[in-house]
Scaffold this motif. Structure first.
Motif, PDB file in Angstrom:
ATOM      1  N   GLN A 131      60.290 -88.194 -55.665  1.00  0.00           N
ATOM      2  CA  GLN A 131      58.738 -88.511 -55.163  1.00  0.00           C
ATOM      3  C   GLN A 131      58.481 -89.189 -56.649  1.00  0.00           C
ATOM      4  O   GLN A 131      57.532 -89.582 -55.858  1.00  0.00           O
ATOM      5  CB  GLN A 131      58.891 -87.049 -54.372  1.00  0.00           C
ATOM      6  N   LYS A 132      59.026 -88.639 -57.064  1.00  0.00           N
ATOM      7  CA  LYS A 132      57.779 -89.663 -58.152  1.00  0.00           C
ATOM      8  C   LYS A 132      58.089 -90.412 -58.820  1.00  0.00           C
ATOM      9  O   LYS A 132      57.575 -91.626 -59.758  1.00  0.00           O
ATOM     10  CB  LYS A 132      57.546 -88.713 -59.800  1.00  0.00           C
ATOM     11  N   LYS A 133      59.839 -91.041 -58.205  1.00  0.00           N
ATOM     12  CA  LYS A 133      60.276 -92.198 -58.916  1.00  0.00           C
ATOM     13  C   LYS A 133      60.721 -93.163 -57.540  1.00  0.00           C
ATOM     14  O   LYS A 133      61.869 -93.412 -57.315  1.00  0.00           O
ATOM     15  CB  LYS A 133      61.266 -92.074 -59.397  1.00  0.00           C
ATOM     16  N   PRO A 134      59.542 -93.904 -57.165  1.00  0.00           N
ATOM     17  CA  PRO A 134      59.860 -94.253 -55.292  1.00  0.00           C
ATOM     18  C   PRO A 134      60.695 -95.437 -55.588  1.00  0.00           C
ATOM     19  O   PRO A 134      61.217 -95.903 -54.416  1.00  0.00           O
ATOM     20  CB  PRO A 134      58.716 -94.412 -55.419  1.00  0.00           C
ATOM     21  N   ASN A 135      60.607 -96.027 -56.961  1.00  0.00           N
ATOM     22  CA  ASN A 135      61.611 -97.648 -56.777  1.00  0.00           C
ATOM     23  C   ASN A 135      62.908 -96.604 -57.112  1.00  0.00           C
ATOM     24  O   ASN A 135      63.780 -98.191 -58.008  1.00  0.00           O
ATOM     25  CB  ASN A 135      60.387 -98.356 -58.045  1.00  0.00           C
ATOM     26  N   PHE A 136      63.749 -95.230 -57.275  1.00  0.00           N
ATOM     27  CA  PHE A 136      64.543 -95.375 -58.269  1.00  0.00           C
ATOM     28  C   PHE A 136      65.758 -95.699 -57.383  1.00  0.00           C
ATOM     29  O   PHE A 136      65.773 -94.843 -56.492  1.00  0.00           O
ATOM     30  CB  PHE A 136      64.712 -94.130 -58.903  1.00  0.00           C
ATOM     31  N   LYS A 137      66.390 -96.855 -57.229  1.00  0.00           N
ATOM     32  CA  LYS A 137      67.449 -96.701 -56.606  1.00  0.00           C
ATOM     33  C   LYS A 137      68.405 -95.975 -56.596  1.00  0.00           C
ATOM     34  O   LYS A 137      69.176 -95.449 -55.589  1.00  0.00           O
ATOM     35  CB  LYS A 137      68.120 -98.398 -57.000  1.00  0.00           C
ATOM     36  N   ASP A 138      69.372 -94.777 -56.975  1.00  0.00           N
ATOM     37  CA  ASP A 138      69.809 -93.898 -56.732  1.00  0.00           C
ATOM     38  C   ASP A 138      70.021 -92.583 -56.334  1.00  0.00           C
ATOM     39  O   ASP A 138      70.378 -91.969 -56.005  1.00  0.00           O
ATOM     40  CB  ASP A 138      70.528 -93.716 -58.170  1.00  0.00           C
TER      41      ASP A 138
END
Length: 298
Positions: free
Chosen positions: A95-102
């Motif tokens: 939720q804090k890293k919405p661009n984290f593709k994994d």
């Protein structure tokens, strides 16, 4: 000259942006790995302890085995609690890293686990916070389907409908069996816990078959001959026997079956009473109690 300068400047900015994205991904990946380490370490230690106890059971008497099994059960509870905490930590990180593709890969994996069952709303909330590119990816679309199927195959929900071919080429239609009590059993001939359940399941079928009880046995066997031989060997001729190989509908996706045994008990109104994963004496006792309640009511 201005146009050449502009193009070079633009390409340089794109390069810097891509480098930045790559660096952000590496940083996020490393942080994600560090986040998981303490949970995985504890879970691995618990698995090792459980494995040693299982080996002890092989050479112990029945009374000692009961004591050992209690220890194994307590370890399993601790392992399950740690996994739940890991799932929560992962979801809050995503939720804090919405661009984290994994994120979507990890969510696709963990949402099917038993420990995730109480967190479905949080999974959906987390998915909505991911960026549009991730949500629109193949894995993102797969997650939407899988999460919807999981929500549809929960207790107190109408059982997902299906029409499948049986071993005798007859057709089993779940909708047309409203009025019967149905136990769907996902299994395979090579699955030892599945086979261990059969004596109790056969006894329950014999007890209630004249009152409208059916066991729909859906096999994951990759070999039809092995499946058919196992039905005959284990006296399962009175079950509704279905092979996933002989049917186009992916019933395993519809009910989100990633491991076996899994059982669904469906009441006369077509509503899922309960779902069980795995095989144990405790599960079999629960099934017997739920069946007794259903047939006492009717």
């Amino acid at each position: 000259n201005f146009m050449i300068f502009f193009k070079i400047s633009f390409l340089f900015l794109v390069f810097i942006f891509c480098q930045s994205l790559g660096q952000n991904y590496k940083t996020d990946s490393l942080k994600f790995i560090e986040l998981k380490k303490p949970f995985i370490s504890k879970m691995r230690d618990l698995q090792e302890k459980s494995g040693k106890l299982y080996n002890l059971k092989k050479n112990s008497d029945s009374l000692t085995n009961v004591k050992i099994q209690k220890k194994i059960d307590s370890i399993d509870i601790l392992w399950s609690d740690d996994y739940k905490n890991l799932i929560l930590a992962e979801l809050y990180y995503f939720q804090k890293k919405p661009n984290f593709k994994d994120a979507i890969t990890a969510m696709l994996f963990s949402i099917t686990k038993k420990e995730a069952e109480n967190f479905y709303p949080l999974y959906l909330e987390t998915f909505e916070k991911l960026n549009l590119k991730i949500k629109s990816s193949d894995e993102g679309l797969k997650f939407k389907i899988r999460s919807a199927n999981l929500l549809n195959a929960q207790s107190s929900k109408q059982a997902p409908q299906f029409v499948l071919k049986e071993i005798n080429n007859e057709i089993f239609n779940l909708k047309e069996n409203k009025g019967n009590v149905i136990l769907i059993d996902f299994w395979a001939s090579w699955c030892e816990p599945c086979l261990k359940d059969l004596p109790v399941l056969k006894a329950e079928l014999e007890k209630y078959k004249n009152d409208g009880f059916k066991i729909v046995s859906i096999s994951k066997d990759a070999n039809l001959e092995s499946w058919k031989k196992s039905i005959k060997k284990n006296g399962m001729q009175n079950f509704v026997n279905i092979s996933t190989l002989e049917n186009q509908l992916d019933i395993l996706d519809l009910y989100v079956i990633t491991g076996i045994p899994v059982k669904f008990l469906i009441d006369r109104n077509g509503v899922i009473v309960k779902k069980w994963r795995g095989g144990s004496d405790e599960i079999l006792i629960e099934i017997q109690k739920e069946l007794a309640k259903l047939f006492l009511l009717n």
